[in-house]
Scaffold this active site. Sequence first.
Site, PDB file in Angstrom:
ATOM      1  N   ASP A 131     -31.204   8.330 -10.891  1.00  0.00           N
ATOM      2  CA  ASP A 131     -31.154   9.127 -12.120  1.00  0.00           C
ATOM      3  C   ASP A 131     -29.831   9.903 -12.194  1.00  0.00           C
ATOM      4  O   ASP A 131     -29.221  10.006 -13.257  1.00  0.00           O
ATOM      5  CB  ASP A 131     -32.359  10.076 -12.153  1.00  0.00           C
ATOM      6  CG  ASP A 131     -33.664   9.311 -11.975  1.00  0.00           C
ATOM      7  OD1 ASP A 131     -33.980   8.495 -12.844  1.00  0.00           O
ATOM      8  OD2 ASP A 131     -34.324   9.481 -10.942  1.00  0.00           O
ATOM      9  N   HIS A 142     -39.227  11.960 -10.516  1.00  0.00           N
ATOM     10  CA  HIS A 142     -38.617  10.704 -10.977  1.00  0.00           C
ATOM     11  C   HIS A 142     -39.576  10.102 -12.003  1.00  0.00           C
ATOM     12  O   HIS A 142     -40.398   9.250 -11.690  1.00  0.00           O
ATOM     13  CB  HIS A 142     -38.385   9.739  -9.813  1.00  0.00           C
ATOM     14  CG  HIS A 142     -38.024   8.359 -10.307  1.00  0.00           C
ATOM     15  ND1 HIS A 142     -36.829   8.083 -10.933  1.00  0.00           N
ATOM     16  CD2 HIS A 142     -38.713   7.202 -10.324  1.00  0.00           C
ATOM     17  CE1 HIS A 142     -36.803   6.818 -11.290  1.00  0.00           C
ATOM     18  NE2 HIS A 142     -37.942   6.256 -10.937  1.00  0.00           N
TER      19      HIS A 142
HETATM   20  P1  NAX Z   1     -41.172  -5.708  -6.518  1.00  0.00           P
HETATM   21  O1  NAX Z   1     -42.514  -5.854  -7.171  1.00  0.00           O
HETATM   22  O2  NAX Z   1     -40.123  -6.742  -6.765  1.00  0.00           O
HETATM   23  O3  NAX Z   1     -41.356  -5.601  -4.931  1.00  0.00           O
HETATM   24  C1  NAX Z   1     -42.307  -4.780  -4.343  1.00  0.00           C
HETATM   25  C2  NAX Z   1     -42.757  -5.480  -3.075  1.00  0.00           C
HETATM   26  O4  NAX Z   1     -43.639  -4.600  -2.388  1.00  0.00           O
HETATM   27  C3  NAX Z   1     -43.520  -6.766  -3.321  1.00  0.00           C
HETATM   28  O5  NAX Z   1     -42.884  -7.838  -2.634  1.00  0.00           O
HETATM   29  C4  NAX Z   1     -44.928  -6.474  -2.774  1.00  0.00           C
HETATM   30  O6  NAX Z   1     -45.511  -7.615  -2.157  1.00  0.00           O
HETATM   31  C5  NAX Z   1     -44.617  -5.389  -1.767  1.00  0.00           C
HETATM   32  N1  NAX Z   1     -45.765  -4.540  -1.429  1.00  0.00           N
HETATM   33  C6  NAX Z   1     -46.781  -4.138  -2.232  1.00  0.00           C
HETATM   34  N2  NAX Z   1     -47.665  -3.401  -1.536  1.00  0.00           N
HETATM   35  C7  NAX Z   1     -47.180  -3.308  -0.276  1.00  0.00           C
HETATM   36  C8  NAX Z   1     -47.642  -2.690   0.898  1.00  0.00           C
HETATM   37  N3  NAX Z   1     -48.784  -1.999   0.917  1.00  0.00           N
HETATM   38  N4  NAX Z   1     -46.908  -2.806   2.019  1.00  0.00           N
HETATM   39  C9  NAX Z   1     -45.754  -3.509   2.015  1.00  0.00           C
HETATM   40  N5  NAX Z   1     -45.266  -4.139   0.932  1.00  0.00           N
HETATM   41  C10 NAX Z   1     -45.975  -4.037  -0.205  1.00  0.00           C
HETATM   42  O7  NAX Z   1     -40.675  -4.249  -6.902  1.00  0.00           O
HETATM   43  P2  NAX Z   1     -39.184  -3.667  -6.836  1.00  0.00           P
HETATM   44  O8  NAX Z   1     -38.494  -3.961  -8.102  1.00  0.00           O
HETATM   45  O9  NAX Z   1     -38.567  -4.055  -5.557  1.00  0.00           O
HETATM   46  O10 NAX Z   1     -39.521  -2.090  -6.890  1.00  0.00           O
HETATM   47  C11 NAX Z   1     -40.162  -1.438  -5.808  1.00  0.00           C
HETATM   48  C12 NAX Z   1     -40.662  -0.091  -6.247  1.00  0.00           C
HETATM   49  O11 NAX Z   1     -39.569   0.755  -6.626  1.00  0.00           O
HETATM   50  C13 NAX Z   1     -41.583  -0.130  -7.467  1.00  0.00           C
HETATM   51  O12 NAX Z   1     -42.689   0.750  -7.236  1.00  0.00           O
HETATM   52  C14 NAX Z   1     -40.713   0.439  -8.583  1.00  0.00           C
HETATM   53  O13 NAX Z   1     -41.497   1.046  -9.607  1.00  0.00           O
HETATM   54  C15 NAX Z   1     -39.917   1.467  -7.819  1.00  0.00           C
HETATM   55  N6  NAX Z   1     -38.675   1.950  -8.428  1.00  0.00           N
HETATM   56  C16 NAX Z   1     -38.332   3.246  -8.166  1.00  0.00           C
HETATM   57  C17 NAX Z   1     -37.122   3.777  -8.595  1.00  0.00           C
HETATM   58  C18 NAX Z   1     -36.716   5.178  -8.251  1.00  0.00           C
HETATM   59  O14 NAX Z   1     -35.646   5.608  -8.691  1.00  0.00           O
HETATM   60  N7  NAX Z   1     -37.518   5.957  -7.499  1.00  0.00           N
HETATM   61  C19 NAX Z   1     -36.188   2.982  -9.432  1.00  0.00           C
HETATM   62  C20 NAX Z   1     -36.402   1.510  -9.300  1.00  0.00           C
HETATM   63  C21 NAX Z   1     -37.839   1.074  -9.218  1.00  0.00           C
HETATM   64  O15 NAX Z   1     -38.390   1.027 -10.490  1.00  0.00           O
END
Ligand code: NAX
Length: 333
Positions: A166, A194
Site C-alpha cells: 500500500d 490492509h
Molecule cells: P494464491 O491463491 O495464488 O496462492 C495461495 C496458496 O496458498 C495456494 O497455493 C494454496 O494452496 C495455499 N494454501 C491455502 N491454504 C494453505 C494452508 N493452510 N497452508 C499452506 N498453504 C495454503 O494466492 P496469492 O495470489 O499467492 O495470494 C496469497 C494471499 O495474499 C491471499 O490471501 C491474498 O489475498 C493475499 N494478498 C495480500 C496482500 C497484502 O498486501 N497483504 C496483497 C496481495 C494479496 O492479495
Amino acid sequence: MAETRLFPDRPINVCVTGAAGQIAYSLLPLIAGGKVFGRHQPVSLRLLEIEAALPSLEGVVMELEDCAFPLLHSVFITSDAREAFRSCDVAVLLGAFPRKQGMERKDLLEKNAGIFKEQGEALNFEAAANVRVIVVGNPANTNAYVLKHFAPNVPEKNITALTRLDQNRAVSLVARKLGVPLSKVSDIYIWGNHSSTQYPDVLHGSVEGKGKLSDLLDKSYLEENFIPTIQKRGAAVIAARKMSSAMSAANAVCDHLHDWLLGSDSIVSMSVASDGSYGIERGTIFSFPLRCSRGGNYEIVKELQLDDFSQRYIKITAEELYAEKAEALALLS
Ligand code: NAX
C-alpha cells in the site's frame, strides 16, 4: 566494504507458506537470488503447501533448481506445518483460504482464523526463538493477530503483516500525479488495516526540491481521489488482470523483509502490534510508520502530529480492526 551476513556461519532458514501460489512464484526468486537477505547470505527454503498443491510445488522446485541460484543452499517441501516451521528464522505466510463467490465475510474470517490458529501453534513449538514473521494472506492484520494469540513464545514484536504494498502504491501515485521521480518522494505512510479502510497519509511527506506534500496536494484531491484510489487499488488490479496483485505483492514482501532485517534510512510502513501509540489498543496489529535498524529491530515513530483529517481516517480503520479481531477470536472460541 564487504557486506556482513545476517548469519555469518550458516544459511538463513526461510519458511514460505502457500508456496505454489502466485505471489510465491514471484517472491521465491527474489529470496533465493539474494535480493531479500543480502547478496552474501545463503538461504535454505522450507516450503509449505496443502497436500493437493504438492505436485505443482514440485514443479516450482524444479524451476528453482534450474535458476541455479548460487545462494540457494537447500529446498524442503511439505504439507505439515510443524515440519515447515522447524528452526525457521523467517516465516512468510502467504497461504490463506481465498474468498469464494457467495462467501460471507464472516465465513472467510472463520476459515482463515482456523488456519492461522494452527500455524501459530506450530510456529510456537517449532520456529527459532527469534523467528521474524510476516503475514500476507488476507485478512492479513487479523490473521497476524490470531497467529500472535496462539504463539505466545514468539516475541510479539516479531509478528508483522504486510502494508508495504500500500505504501509503494501511494508513493508511486504521488510521483505520477506530480510528475517527479519516485526517488524524490519521501515520508508517505500507511495507517491501520490492509483493507479498504486503510489510511494512506501524505501529510508528513515531501518532494525533494519542491516542498511539502501538504502544500502540493489539496485535501479535496486527497479525499476524493488519492485516498480511495489507494484503498481500492487491489480491487482495480483484480478487475484488470482477473487475478490479484502478485508481482507487486512479492516486491513489497521483499522490501518489508529487507528493511526490517537489514535496516533502512527511510521511515517505512509495517503492520505491527500496537504498544498504545496514537491511542491504538495495545496488541492490535496496526500499520504504523516505523524506523528499522539492522538486525531486525524497529521502533514505531512517535512524534508525528496528526490533524483532525488524519485522525478521522485512523479512527475508522482502527474500529474495523477492533471488530475483526473480536469476531475472529469469538469464532475460534
Ligand atoms: P494464491 O491463491 O495464488 O496462492 C495461495 C496458496 O496458498 C495456494 O497455493 C494454496 O494452496 C495455499 N494454501 C491455502 N491454504 C494453505 C494452508 N493452510 N497452508 C499452506 N498453504 C495454503 O494466492 P496469492 O495470489 O499467492 O495470494 C496469497 C494471499 O495474499 C491471499 O490471501 C491474498 O489475498 C493475499 N494478498 C495480500 C496482500 C497484502 O498486501 N497483504 C496483497 C496481495 C494479496 O492479495
